[in-house]
Write a protein that holds these residues in place. Structure first.
Motif, PDB file in Angstrom:
ATOM      1  N   ASP A 141     -68.788  28.839 -68.312  1.00 24.23           N
ATOM      2  CA  ASP A 141     -69.516  29.547 -69.356  1.00 24.23           C
ATOM      3  C   ASP A 141     -69.578  28.739 -70.650  1.00 24.23           C
ATOM      4  OD1 ASP A 141     -66.776  29.769 -69.560  1.00 24.23           O
ATOM      5  OD2 ASP A 141     -66.850  31.705 -70.600  1.00 24.23           O
ATOM      6  N   LEU A 142     -68.492  27.999 -70.953  1.00 24.79           N
ATOM      7  CA  LEU A 142     -68.507  27.192 -72.178  1.00 24.79           C
ATOM      8  C   LEU A 142     -69.394  25.960 -72.026  1.00 24.79           C
ATOM      9  CD1 LEU A 142     -64.748  27.362 -73.282  1.00 24.79           C
ATOM     10  CD2 LEU A 142     -66.687  28.739 -74.071  1.00 24.79           C
ATOM     11  N   LEU A 143     -69.401  25.357 -70.859  1.00 25.45           N
ATOM     12  CA  LEU A 143     -70.295  24.220 -70.659  1.00 25.45           C
ATOM     13  C   LEU A 143     -71.759  24.655 -70.768  1.00 25.45           C
ATOM     14  CD1 LEU A 143     -67.700  22.743 -69.733  1.00 25.45           C
ATOM     15  CD2 LEU A 143     -69.044  21.712 -67.892  1.00 25.45           C
ATOM     16  N   ASP A 144     -72.060  25.852 -70.228  1.00 23.49           N
ATOM     17  CA  ASP A 144     -73.431  26.355 -70.349  1.00 23.49           C
ATOM     18  C   ASP A 144     -73.748  26.706 -71.800  1.00 23.49           C
ATOM     19  OD1 ASP A 144     -73.669  26.063 -67.640  1.00 23.49           O
ATOM     20  OD2 ASP A 144     -73.200  28.155 -67.169  1.00 23.49           O
ATOM     21  N   LEU A 145     -72.774  27.260 -72.505  1.00 22.94           N
ATOM     22  CA  LEU A 145     -73.003  27.656 -73.884  1.00 22.94           C
ATOM     23  C   LEU A 145     -73.355  26.459 -74.753  1.00 22.94           C
ATOM     24  CD1 LEU A 145     -72.893  29.793 -76.168  1.00 22.94           C
ATOM     25  CD2 LEU A 145     -70.426  29.321 -76.334  1.00 22.94           C
ATOM     26  N   TYR A 146     -72.665  25.344 -74.510  1.00 19.09           N
ATOM     27  CA  TYR A 146     -72.876  24.169 -75.354  1.00 19.09           C
ATOM     28  C   TYR A 146     -73.749  23.114 -74.666  1.00 19.09           C
ATOM     29  CZ  TYR A 146     -69.177  26.246 -78.133  1.00 19.09           C
ATOM     30  OH  TYR A 146     -68.428  27.118 -78.891  1.00 19.09           O
ATOM     31  N   ASN A 147     -74.411  23.548 -73.616  1.00 19.66           N
ATOM     32  CA  ASN A 147     -75.378  22.682 -72.928  1.00 19.66           C
ATOM     33  C   ASN A 147     -74.736  21.367 -72.477  1.00 19.66           C
ATOM     34  OD1 ASN A 147     -77.892  22.068 -71.851  1.00 19.66           O
ATOM     35  ND2 ASN A 147     -78.628  21.111 -73.753  1.00 19.66           N
ATOM     36  N   LYS A 148     -73.580  21.485 -71.820  1.00 23.64           N
ATOM     37  CA  LYS A 148     -72.859  20.333 -71.310  1.00 23.64           C
ATOM     38  C   LYS A 148     -72.794  20.390 -69.786  1.00 23.64           C
ATOM     39  CE  LYS A 148     -71.531  18.502 -75.295  1.00 23.64           C
ATOM     40  NZ  LYS A 148     -71.903  17.133 -75.734  1.00 23.64           N
ATOM     41  N   THR A 149     -72.756  19.245 -69.158  1.00 26.71           N
ATOM     42  CA  THR A 149     -72.569  19.163 -67.706  1.00 26.71           C
ATOM     43  C   THR A 149     -71.148  18.703 -67.412  1.00 26.71           C
ATOM     44  OG1 THR A 149     -73.382  16.884 -67.690  1.00 26.71           O
ATOM     45  CG2 THR A 149     -75.002  18.646 -67.318  1.00 26.71           C
ATOM     46  N   TYR A 150     -70.735  18.930 -66.176  1.00 24.83           N
ATOM     47  CA  TYR A 150     -69.380  18.523 -65.810  1.00 24.83           C
ATOM     48  C   TYR A 150     -69.275  17.000 -65.896  1.00 24.83           C
ATOM     49  CZ  TYR A 150     -65.053  17.813 -63.289  1.00 24.83           C
ATOM     50  OH  TYR A 150     -63.782  17.429 -62.961  1.00 24.83           O
ATOM     51  N   PRO A 151     -68.299  16.467 -66.645  1.00 24.37           N
ATOM     52  CA  PRO A 151     -68.197  15.010 -66.850  1.00 24.37           C
ATOM     53  C   PRO A 151     -67.711  14.307 -65.578  1.00 24.37           C
ATOM     54  CG  PRO A 151     -66.355  16.128 -67.912  1.00 24.37           C
ATOM     55  CD  PRO A 151     -67.268  17.204 -67.405  1.00 24.37           C
ATOM     56  N   THR A 152     -68.222  13.128 -65.345  1.00 23.43           N
ATOM     57  CA  THR A 152     -67.830  12.345 -64.175  1.00 23.43           C
ATOM     58  C   THR A 152     -66.985  11.129 -64.534  1.00 23.43           C
ATOM     59  OG1 THR A 152     -69.915  11.129 -64.314  1.00 23.43           O
ATOM     60  CG2 THR A 152     -69.856  13.067 -62.879  1.00 23.43           C
ATOM     61  N   SER A 153     -66.902  10.777 -65.820  1.00 23.97           N
ATOM     62  CA  SER A 153     -66.045   9.666 -66.258  1.00 23.97           C
ATOM     63  C   SER A 153     -65.061  10.198 -67.300  1.00 23.97           C
ATOM     64  CB  SER A 153     -66.877   8.530 -66.852  1.00 23.97           C
ATOM     65  OG  SER A 153     -67.449   8.914 -68.090  1.00 23.97           O
ATOM     66  N   TRP A 154     -63.956   9.474 -67.465  1.00 26.99           N
ATOM     67  CA  TRP A 154     -62.944   9.927 -68.416  1.00 26.99           C
ATOM     68  C   TRP A 154     -63.449   9.834 -69.858  1.00 26.99           C
ATOM     69  CZ3 TRP A 154     -59.362  13.005 -67.086  1.00 26.99           C
ATOM     70  CH2 TRP A 154     -58.704  12.907 -65.869  1.00 26.99           C
ATOM     71  N   ASP A 155     -64.273   8.854 -70.157  1.00 25.56           N
ATOM     72  CA  ASP A 155     -64.838   8.778 -71.504  1.00 25.56           C
ATOM     73  C   ASP A 155     -65.687  10.006 -71.802  1.00 25.56           C
ATOM     74  OD1 ASP A 155     -63.621   6.371 -71.998  1.00 25.56           O
ATOM     75  OD2 ASP A 155     -65.377   5.160 -71.434  1.00 25.56           O
ATOM     76  N   GLU A 156     -66.522  10.361 -70.855  1.00 25.25           N
ATOM     77  CA  GLU A 156     -67.369  11.536 -71.033  1.00 25.25           C
ATOM     78  C   GLU A 156     -66.531  12.808 -71.067  1.00 25.25           C
ATOM     79  OE1 GLU A 156     -71.112  13.747 -68.730  1.00 25.25           O
ATOM     80  OE2 GLU A 156     -70.283  11.856 -67.970  1.00 25.25           O
ATOM     81  N   PHE A 157     -65.452  12.823 -70.269  1.00 25.20           N
ATOM     82  CA  PHE A 157     -64.561  13.983 -70.251  1.00 25.20           C
ATOM     83  C   PHE A 157     -63.920  14.195 -71.622  1.00 25.20           C
ATOM     84  CE2 PHE A 157     -60.411  15.922 -69.656  1.00 25.20           C
ATOM     85  CZ  PHE A 157     -60.696  16.998 -68.830  1.00 25.20           C
ATOM     86  N   GLU A 158     -63.408  13.130 -72.202  1.00 23.42           N
ATOM     87  CA  GLU A 158     -62.805  13.248 -73.534  1.00 23.42           C
ATOM     88  C   GLU A 158     -63.808  13.765 -74.559  1.00 23.42           C
ATOM     89  OE1 GLU A 158     -60.625  10.042 -75.276  1.00 23.42           O
ATOM     90  OE2 GLU A 158     -59.740   9.433 -73.379  1.00 23.42           O
TER      91      GLU A 158
END
Length: 883
Positions: free
Chosen positions: A156-173
């Motif tokens: 729900d938070l990823l959808d709220l902030y228009n984010k996708t599930y990260p695939t790299s640690w840089d993107e995850f951070e």
């Protein structure tokens, strides 16, 4: 009765009561009891035990299943089970226990081989799990479920902030930081965090550390071929990233929290991401805060907002998971083996795995259930274990075949070191990987790299030993330079001329060279490489040997030249003048030093001195050195060369003592034989006493032996310098009156002229007459200067002229006078027959000549006896040669 599905008819009531008696009374005492532990006491394990308990109760014959409670921490649980398996005790029975594949090799000898009973059945299971649970061809556990790390995230938070599930640690951070910041702004709650994971020191942290490192491309700590690969840049980057998360997107409190505590913020909707094992899926559906039913909170739909994902990679395609293959093992020593295996039949069944998948969301290990999502998960709401792509997900190999029974030790090294880094006890990630690498080598491999031999197993010499050597070197250098400059400044003084200053310069140079060896004694491998220390060890011997040879041969040449001039010549031995030139002795000194150089060169080439670190205590389990002491050492040949060198030096010193004995009657200002004797004796004592003391003390204390060696080398040079130069300084600055100075001049000139004549090598009659005339002239001049007339007494007592007076015995014209003094006033002083030389005649007619009869001061004037002044000079050729 309704619990047993009975009606109220009398026969049914009877059957119900019979069942009640059967289950509660007969079963515990008549049928077998099997002791089982499904895991620590959490909800999912409690559900599994209760379900299995009622299933085996219905067996025919029934089985009484008793639960054994284990410690909550996983590593404590391992030790608990291993102790009960390895030491079977009827009061502490444990028949069935869940195990992970990494534990099996340590518990192998206590586990029952399940291959004969279940070998053909294993084709229905995930072959990765079967392979992991098989050790040395023996199936030691039945696969139960797969467990590996997952990322739980708030969809729900990823959808709220228009984010996708990260695939790299840089993107995850970046995503976790952004959501954390926005949620704190929105709710004003600073307790919301971007990422939760466990950081306390236990087995879970080992898995997560492996996950971090492997997903960064840093390897598996120990590869399949046994190589320890943790020390690499990618692993360092993984550790740096994990440390960087603390107090940024992860609370620092995780370093003291267990897995069950770190998931609470996520379950309470106060975290965006959670890294945990896959069994948390079931808790997302079933978990609620304690006491939640006391409030009218309505239905909680938290599970519908949770998504599952594999851990990211760096780079993105490097995502990988660390698997745990769980299974059921049987104690080989169980007294109820048949009943235990009947319970295991059910635990390995498809029905049991379906129950676990439905109630706990544990991913099944049976291939049919893995491939059929409808059968496994049915219409359950997401997330479910079927959302995990078990078959295609890359799983990390942990080289368990290579690690073997040492897994528990290796796991402890990993989670302990990682925890120390997180709490700040280890400063940098580079130190972490190096510490892990070295500790793993000591634990797992007998081949320990050189860079792993660090301070924890090395005893270094204290810095004050090196400072002490340098300070003592400076002292000897200053004395050598000071004495050398003093000799150069007073080179025209009679005391220095008589002492042959050229040799004194060489003594100073030799002591300076030898003292350089003190600089290298206190060094060790804390600040120097092994190659540098090898050179320093050999240099110590070189400087000592060359300096000693220069010093001792100079003293020998100096004393031997005095012997040739003032002893051999008096005994009638003919010496060619060329043989007494000082250059000849310089050549001799050069040859001696050259011989020393040749000897040291052969030693260096054949058996050089090397820096050796000697192990004082070795680890009995792993074979590495726990305590060591470094020193200069070598082979047996090295010891032989050293012993031979010391023996040669002892021969040098002994021969110097012999030469000093031969010149014992020569005046001190010409030979300093007593001072050279003292320095030689001191050096011999040091050479004889110090080596065995150093050898004995080295075993107990290398520091003490190093100090003894330092002072021994220092004392050798210091003793020579002090013994040779200090008496000269006192003699040079001794105050004289006019009388003693005049007498000293007379005697000095006599000796100098006698030396020139003796150096010529022959003694003719005319030359002897020249000597007699010279003596008469000098004595006549001396009489006038000292007192002048025949009525004034003149005393030539040696006490009045310490530095220049003639003494009795074998040394000259004054021999008979001193003999008469020694005999006392009762000795008649008359000329010897046949000695009526020209000088005799002149002296007899000169009233002021020393040859006129005089009465010794304090003697009876009337008798015919005489003292020193009353004796006539006798000029026997042997006496003249002695002059």
């Amino acid at each position: 009765l309704p619990l047993f599905g009975c009606d109220w008819a009398p026969p049914a009531v009877a059957r119900g009561w019979m069942s009640f008696v059967k289950f509660l009374v007969i079963v515990p005492f008549v049928y077998a009891t099997v002791y089982w532990n499904p895991g620590d006491e959490i909800h999912r394990h409690n559900v599994e035990f209760n379900h299995t308990y009622h299933v085996v109760k219905k067996f025919d014959p029934p089985i009484n299943l008793t639960r054994v409670t284990c410690p909550p921490r996983l590593e404590d649980e391992i030790a608990f089970v291993n102790n009960r398996y390895a030491k079977p005790n009827p009061s502490e029975r444990l028949d069935i226990f869940r195990v992970e594949s990494s534990w099996l090799r340590q518990m192998e000898d206590s586990l029952y081989d399940l291959t004969p009973r279940y070998g053909s059945l294993m084709a229905q299971f995930d072959q990765r799990a079967v392979q992991a649970l098989t050790v040395n061809g023996k199936l030691l556990a039945i696969p139960s479920f797969l467990d590996f790390s997952l990322i739980y995230y708030r969809k729900d938070l990823l959808d709220l902030y228009n984010k996708t599930y990260p695939t790299s640690w840089d993107e995850f951070e970046e995503t976790a930081t952004f959501i954390q910041t926005e949620q704190r702004k929105l709710s004003g709650n600073s307790d919301f965090w971007g990422f939760m994971w466990q950081g306390s020191a236990n087995e879970i942290l080992t898995v997560l550390t492996m996950q971090f490192v492997a997903s960064h491309g840093g390897g598996t700590f120990i590869e399949d071929d046994g190589t320890i690969s943790i020390n690499n840049p990618n692993a360092i980057a993984a550790f740096q990233r994990a440390k960087r998360w603390l107090n940024v997107i992860t609370p620092s409190t995780i370093v003291n929290q267990h897995l069950h505590e770190t998931k609470l913020p996520f379950l309470l909707e106060k975290a965006a991401f959670l890294m945990d094992l896959n069994h948390v899926i079931g808790e997302i559906h079933n978990w609620s805060p304690t006491g939640a039913n006391l409030f009218s909170c309505g239905t909680r739909s938290f599970s519908s907002s949770v998504g599952l994902g594999h851990p990211p990679g760096q780079p993105a395609h490097n995502n990988i998971s660390v698997p745990w293959f769980w299974g059921w093992s049987v104690n080989k020593y169980t007294p109820e083996l048949n009943e235990t295996l009947r319970v295991l039949d059910y635990l390995a069944s498809e029905a049991q795995q379906l129950f676990k998948a439905e109630r706990s969301e544990d991913p099944p290990t049976r291939i049919r259930l893995q491939e059929n999502d409808t059968l496994t998960c049915g219409n359950r709401s997401n997330p479910t274990c079927c959302d995990i792509d078990v078959e295609s997900q890359p799983l990390l190999r942990r080289a368990l075949e290579k690690i073997g029974p040492k897994y528990f030790d290796i796991s402890k090294i990993i989670f302990t070191t990682m925890h120390e880094y997180l709490v700040g006890n280890i400063a940098t990630a580079s130190e972490v990987v190096e510490d892990m690498e070295c500790t793993l080598h000591r634990t797992y491999s007998s081949d320990i790299p050189s860079h792993c031999r660090g301070t924890q197993e090395y005893h270094y010499r204290p810095s004050y030993l090196n400072d002490l050597g340098i300070a003592l070197c400076v002292v000897n250098m200053a004395l050598s330079l000071g004495f050398g400059m003093w000799v150069a400044y007073h080179r025209n003084d009679k005391v220095i001329k008589a002492s042959q200053p050229h040799f004194l310069y060489l003594v100073c140079v030799g002591c300076m060279i030898s003292s350089v060896s003190l600089i290298f004694i206190g060094v060790d491998d804390k600040n120097h490489t092994a190659e540098e220390l090898d050179g320093m060890c050999q240099a110590t011997a070189w400087f000592y040997a060359l300096g000693f040879a220069t010093t001792i041969t100079s003293l020998y040449a100096k004393t031997y030249r005095v012997k040739l001039l003032m002893v051999d010549a008096t005994d009638g031995k003919k010496k060619r003048r060329e043989g007494l030139k000082i250059e000849i002795f310089f050549y001799a000194i050069g040859l001696a030093v050259l011989a020393e150089i040749i000897y040291m060169t052969v030693w260096t080439l054949v058996a050089p001195i090397k820096w050796v670190r000697e192990c004082k205590r070795e680890n009995p389990d792993y074979g590495y050195c726990e305590e060591s002491v470094g020193n200069c050492g070598g082979t047996i040949g090295t010891i032989v060369f050293l012993a031979a060198l010391l023996a040669i030096h002892l021969v040098y010193l002994s021969y110097i003592l012999y030469i000093c004995y031969l010149v014992r009657n020569v005046p001190t200002e010409f030979s300093e034989h007593k001072y050279i004797t003292a320095s030689a004796v001191s050096s011999i004592e040091i050479l004889v006493v110090s080596p065995p003391i150093i050898a004995l003390s080295w075993q107990s204390s290398a520091i003490v032996s190093t100090i003894i060696l330092t002072f021994a080398l220092f004392a050798t040079d210091f003793g020579v310098l002090v013994m040779i130069f200090v008496p000269k300084i006192f003699a040079a600055y001794e105050k004289h009156d006019e009388k003693t100075l005049t007498q000293e001049d007379i005697l000095f000139n006599l000796r100098r002229k006698a030396r020139k004549i003796a150096e010529s090598g022959t003694m003719t009659r005319s030359r002897r007459k020249d000597i007699q005339k010279a003596i008469a002239a000098h004595e006549s001049k001396g009489s006038k200067n000292i007192g002048g007339n025949s009525n004034k007494e003149m005393s030539h007592d040696s006490k009045n002229s310490k530095t220049g007076s003639l003494r009795c015995g074998e040394r000259g014209v004054g021999m008979e006078r001193l003999r008469s003094r020694e005999r006392g006033a009762g000795v008649e002083c008359t000329p010897r027959p046949g000695e009526n030389s020209e000088m005799d005649r002149k002296s007899s007619t000169s009233p002021n000549s020393p040859g006129s009869r005089r009465k010794v001061k304090g003697r009876a004037p009337d008798n015919t006896k005489c003292g020193i002044e009353s004796q006539e000079y006798n000029h026997k050729p042997s006496n003249l040669n002695r002059i």
